[in-house]
Scaffold this motif. Structure first.
Motif, mmCIF file in Angstrom:
data_model
loop_
_atom_site.group_PDB
_atom_site.id
_atom_site.type_symbol
_atom_site.label_atom_id
_atom_site.label_comp_id
_atom_site.label_asym_id
_atom_site.label_seq_id
_atom_site.Cartn_x
_atom_site.Cartn_y
_atom_site.Cartn_z
ATOM 1 N N PHE A 30 0.830 -1.206 0.000
ATOM 2 C CA PHE A 30 0.000 0.000 0.000
ATOM 3 C C PHE A 30 0.863 1.255 0.000
ATOM 4 C CE2 PHE A 30 -3.305 2.850 1.805
ATOM 5 C CZ PHE A 30 -4.363 2.514 0.965
ATOM 6 N N VAL A 31 1.879 1.277 0.858
ATOM 7 C CA VAL A 31 2.726 2.467 0.992
ATOM 8 C C VAL A 31 3.661 2.626 -0.206
ATOM 9 C CG1 VAL A 31 4.586 3.485 2.340
ATOM 10 C CG2 VAL A 31 2.591 2.541 3.501
ATOM 11 N N LEU A 32 4.299 1.553 -0.623
ATOM 12 C CA LEU A 32 5.250 1.642 -1.737
ATOM 13 C C LEU A 32 4.565 2.080 -3.025
ATOM 14 C CD1 LEU A 32 7.448 -1.530 -1.109
ATOM 15 C CD2 LEU A 32 8.095 0.858 -0.730
ATOM 16 N N GLU A 33 3.354 1.615 -3.234
ATOM 17 C CA GLU A 33 2.631 2.013 -4.450
ATOM 18 C C GLU A 33 2.383 3.517 -4.466
ATOM 19 O OE1 GLU A 33 -0.705 3.302 -6.656
ATOM 20 O OE2 GLU A 33 -1.137 2.626 -4.619
ATOM 21 N N LYS A 34 2.043 4.111 -3.330
ATOM 22 C CA LYS A 34 1.803 5.555 -3.299
ATOM 23 C C LYS A 34 3.102 6.330 -3.425
ATOM 24 C CE LYS A 34 -1.316 6.482 -3.898
ATOM 25 N NZ LYS A 34 -1.975 6.188 -5.205
ATOM 26 N N LEU A 35 4.172 5.837 -2.821
ATOM 27 C CA LEU A 35 5.463 6.509 -2.959
ATOM 28 C C LEU A 35 5.949 6.464 -4.402
ATOM 29 C CD1 LEU A 35 7.199 5.220 0.291
ATOM 30 C CD2 LEU A 35 6.501 7.571 -0.183
ATOM 31 N N SER A 36 5.638 5.395 -5.107
ATOM 32 C CA SER A 36 6.011 5.271 -6.514
ATOM 33 C C SER A 36 5.362 6.366 -7.353
ATOM 34 C CB SER A 36 5.595 3.888 -7.045
ATOM 35 O OG SER A 36 5.610 3.851 -8.455
ATOM 36 N N VAL A 37 4.050 6.487 -7.249
ATOM 37 C CA VAL A 37 3.322 7.478 -8.043
ATOM 38 C C VAL A 37 3.694 8.897 -7.622
ATOM 39 C CG1 VAL A 37 1.024 8.337 -8.639
ATOM 40 C CG2 VAL A 37 1.425 5.884 -8.456
ATOM 41 N N ALA A 38 3.985 9.076 -6.327
ATOM 42 C CA ALA A 38 4.334 10.411 -5.834
ATOM 43 C C ALA A 38 5.654 10.904 -6.408
ATOM 44 C CB ALA A 38 4.401 10.405 -4.312
ATOM 45 N N ALA A 39 6.553 9.978 -6.736
ATOM 46 C CA ALA A 39 7.839 10.377 -7.317
ATOM 47 C C ALA A 39 7.690 10.810 -8.768
ATOM 48 C CB ALA A 39 8.838 9.233 -7.212
ATOM 49 N N ASN A 40 6.739 10.171 -9.479
ATOM 50 C CA ASN A 40 6.483 10.505 -10.887
ATOM 51 C C ASN A 40 5.278 9.689 -11.319
ATOM 52 O OD1 ASN A 40 6.441 10.710 -13.719
ATOM 53 N ND2 ASN A 40 8.659 10.943 -13.838
ATOM 54 N N LYS A 41 4.265 10.344 -11.839
ATOM 55 C CA LYS A 41 3.035 9.626 -12.201
ATOM 56 C C LYS A 41 3.263 8.568 -13.271
ATOM 57 C CE LYS A 41 1.531 13.283 -15.410
ATOM 58 N NZ LYS A 41 1.677 12.543 -16.671
ATOM 59 N N ASP A 42 4.346 8.686 -14.032
ATOM 60 C CA ASP A 42 4.634 7.699 -15.081
ATOM 61 C C ASP A 42 5.333 6.452 -14.549
ATOM 62 O OD1 ASP A 42 3.509 9.304 -17.092
ATOM 63 O OD2 ASP A 42 5.371 10.433 -17.297
ATOM 64 N N ASN A 43 5.642 6.418 -13.269
ATOM 65 C CA ASN A 43 6.353 5.275 -12.700
ATOM 66 C C ASN A 43 5.550 3.978 -12.743
ATOM 67 O OD1 ASN A 43 8.681 6.660 -12.112
ATOM 68 N ND2 ASN A 43 8.184 7.024 -9.971
ATOM 69 N N ILE A 44 4.234 4.096 -12.911
ATOM 70 C CA ILE A 44 3.420 2.875 -12.958
ATOM 71 C C ILE A 44 3.752 2.018 -14.167
ATOM 72 C CG2 ILE A 44 1.513 3.867 -11.651
ATOM 73 C CD1 ILE A 44 0.009 4.247 -14.298
ATOM 74 N N HIS A 45 4.444 2.596 -15.147
ATOM 75 C CA HIS A 45 4.792 1.840 -16.356
ATOM 76 C C HIS A 45 6.208 1.266 -16.308
ATOM 77 C CE1 HIS A 45 1.130 3.590 -17.830
ATOM 78 N NE2 HIS A 45 1.628 4.809 -17.806
ATOM 79 N N LEU A 46 6.955 1.537 -15.225
ATOM 80 C CA LEU A 46 8.334 1.070 -15.107
ATOM 81 C C LEU A 46 8.401 -0.240 -14.333
ATOM 82 C CD1 LEU A 46 10.137 4.426 -14.198
ATOM 83 C CD2 LEU A 46 9.770 3.442 -16.471
#
Length: 454
Positions: free
Chosen positions: A322-338
């Motif tokens: 839960f936390v890592l997923e939000k930190l990922s998007v918070a760093a850059n919204k395009d991170n969901i594709h990496l």
């Protein structure tokens, strides 16, 4: 009979008067609410223990054994959909790499010693036990020292400021020093949670004002990120005589006039925003789509925090995901594709420090989630602090980092921060820039404080 020209002139005059009146209503400063000092602790109102007591994190062997047991009886993950990365949530491949590190590399004793390196204390305010770091700089040259209150957000903690401490407390070329007070928000980490409903950001601002006064600081600077930026802005709004300056990397305005300006800008963006930042705000439909896609956590924490809290308090894997997923998007919204979710922007050990020592062991998943429910309620709107401008006597500074998901141009921010003396933009960094590029944030804070002294 009036001529058509006269009738047309009257129509224009009526429209001008009407729009002028609407503008006046939007710009009118509402009355500042008076906050009572509510007892947020358990039971009937009592008397605070005003003592300030040393504190150290001390995780027991039983707590460590409990965590180990839960990690070792976990079920296999559900495989991700083919050809996807993190579009449906954190990919189990990334989650289980973090679990591997946690099980085989993370040294709990060393990390606890690391987290206890700075002086920590607790004190009681309005029935709440407030945990805070208090770092007084060495000052052999007797330089001027200014206190600054540093406020974190969710899913972060005081740990986000650890690597910034040495630079923030070092002598600068401006010949002053900063004394740091870094509290855990109520319900986060080792600060106790409110036991009464409706403890909102203005009330927490009131608690932190009392904390600073207890430390003999009648005037001080404030920096906030994420929810800490909201609490800090409320502190500056409600208690301007106590705030030497307010700085944030999460500046925004919820004043009604600001909303009107954003809507008007959607008709002709150059009216409100420079071309280089136009895509941060317009077209509004793209922004709304992003917020809808990435704000599921906000809706559930803002409505049913105890439900999600029960899940996260019981499962270390659930909490990590839960936390890592939000930190990922918070760093850059395009991170969901990496493939790695862009989490390499952060220090892995630092992330685990926060998740384990400030959420898992103190069991604050539920109480920190309630922060959303309290601050997204109708009662907050009725209180009206969001529509109040910060008094001009408070000098304000805003830093915008490249991948921050909330952007407002300087001219709209001035609706809220009327004396905005410092506005900077950066080509890197995201929402939790203190965890990503703390050096940049330190420089910006010091630069802001320097401007307020000139």
């Amino acid at each position: 009979m009036a001529s058509k020209t006269t009738q047309g002139g009257l129509s224009v005059a009526v429209i001008v008067v009407l729009y002028s009146y609407i503008y006046y209503l939007l710009m009118k400063t509402p009355e500042t609410p008076k906050l009572e000092k509510t007892w947020w602790g358990e039971g009937e109102e009592g008397e605070d223990d005003v003592g300030i007591y040393p504190f150290k994190i001390d995780v027991t062997n039983e707590e460590l054994q409990d965590l180990e047991l839960r990690l070792n009886i976990s079920r296999p993950p559900t495989p991700p959909l083919e050809t996807t990365q993190h579009e449906y949530g954190l990919n189990p491949k990334v989650l289980y790499e973090y679990l591997r590190i946690l099980k085989t590399e993370y040294n709990f004793t060393e990390r606890q010693d690391f987290l206890n390196q700075f002086p920590q204390f607790t004190t009681q305010i309005q029935g709440l036990t407030i945990h805070f770091l208090h770092i007084v700089p060495d000052n052999p040259e007797k330089l001027p020292v200014f206190p600054i209150l540093l406020l974190h957000g969710w899913p972060s903690s005081v740990v986000e400021f650890y690597k910034m401490v040495p630079t923030l407390t070092a002598p600068t070329n401006q010949s002053f020093l900063l004394e740091l007070v870094i509290p855990s928000l109520p319900g986060f980490g080792y600060s106790s949670a409110p036991r009464k409903p409706n403890c909102q950001s203005p009330h927490i601002a009131q608690v932190f004002l009392s904390l600073m006064r207890r430390l003999n600081h009648e005037k001080f600077y404030v920096h906030g990120s994420d929810w800490g930026g909201v609490v800090g802005a409320d502190l500056a709004t409600l208690f301007p005589k106590a705030v030497l300056g307010f700085h944030s990397n999460f500046c925004f305005s919820l004043r009604y006039i600001s909303g009107v300006k954003v809507l008007l800008g959607s008709l002709y963006p150059p009216l409100m925003v420079r071309e280089e930042f136009e895509d941060k705000l317009y077209p509004l439909l793209h922004l709304v789509r992003f917020y809808l896609a990435e704000s599921g956590y906000l809706h559930i924490q803002g409505t049913k925090p105890d439900t999600i809290g029960a899940c996260l308090n019981d499962s270390p894997e659930g909490l990590l995901s839960f936390v890592l997923e939000k930190l990922s998007v918070a760093a850059n919204k395009d991170n969901i594709h990496l493939a790695n979710a862009g989490l390499d922007k952060y220090n892995t050990t630092t992330l685990l420090d926060t998740i384990l020592f400030y959420y898992w062991f103190p069991r604050t998943a539920t109480t920190s989630a309630r922060f959303y429910a309290e601050n997204l309620s109708v009662k907050v709107i009725e209180l009206g602090v969001h529509n109040l401008p910060v008094n001009r006597e408070v000098l304000c500074g805003c830093a915008f980092f490249q991948h921050e998901f909330v952007y407002l141009p300087e001219n709209i921010l001035r609706d809220k921060f009327t004396n905005l003396v410092h506005y900077t933009t950066y080509k890197s960094g995201g929402h939790f820039v203190a965890l990503e590029e703390g050096d940049l944030l330190v420089k910006d804070i010091i630069s802001f404080v320097s401007k307020t002294l000139n």
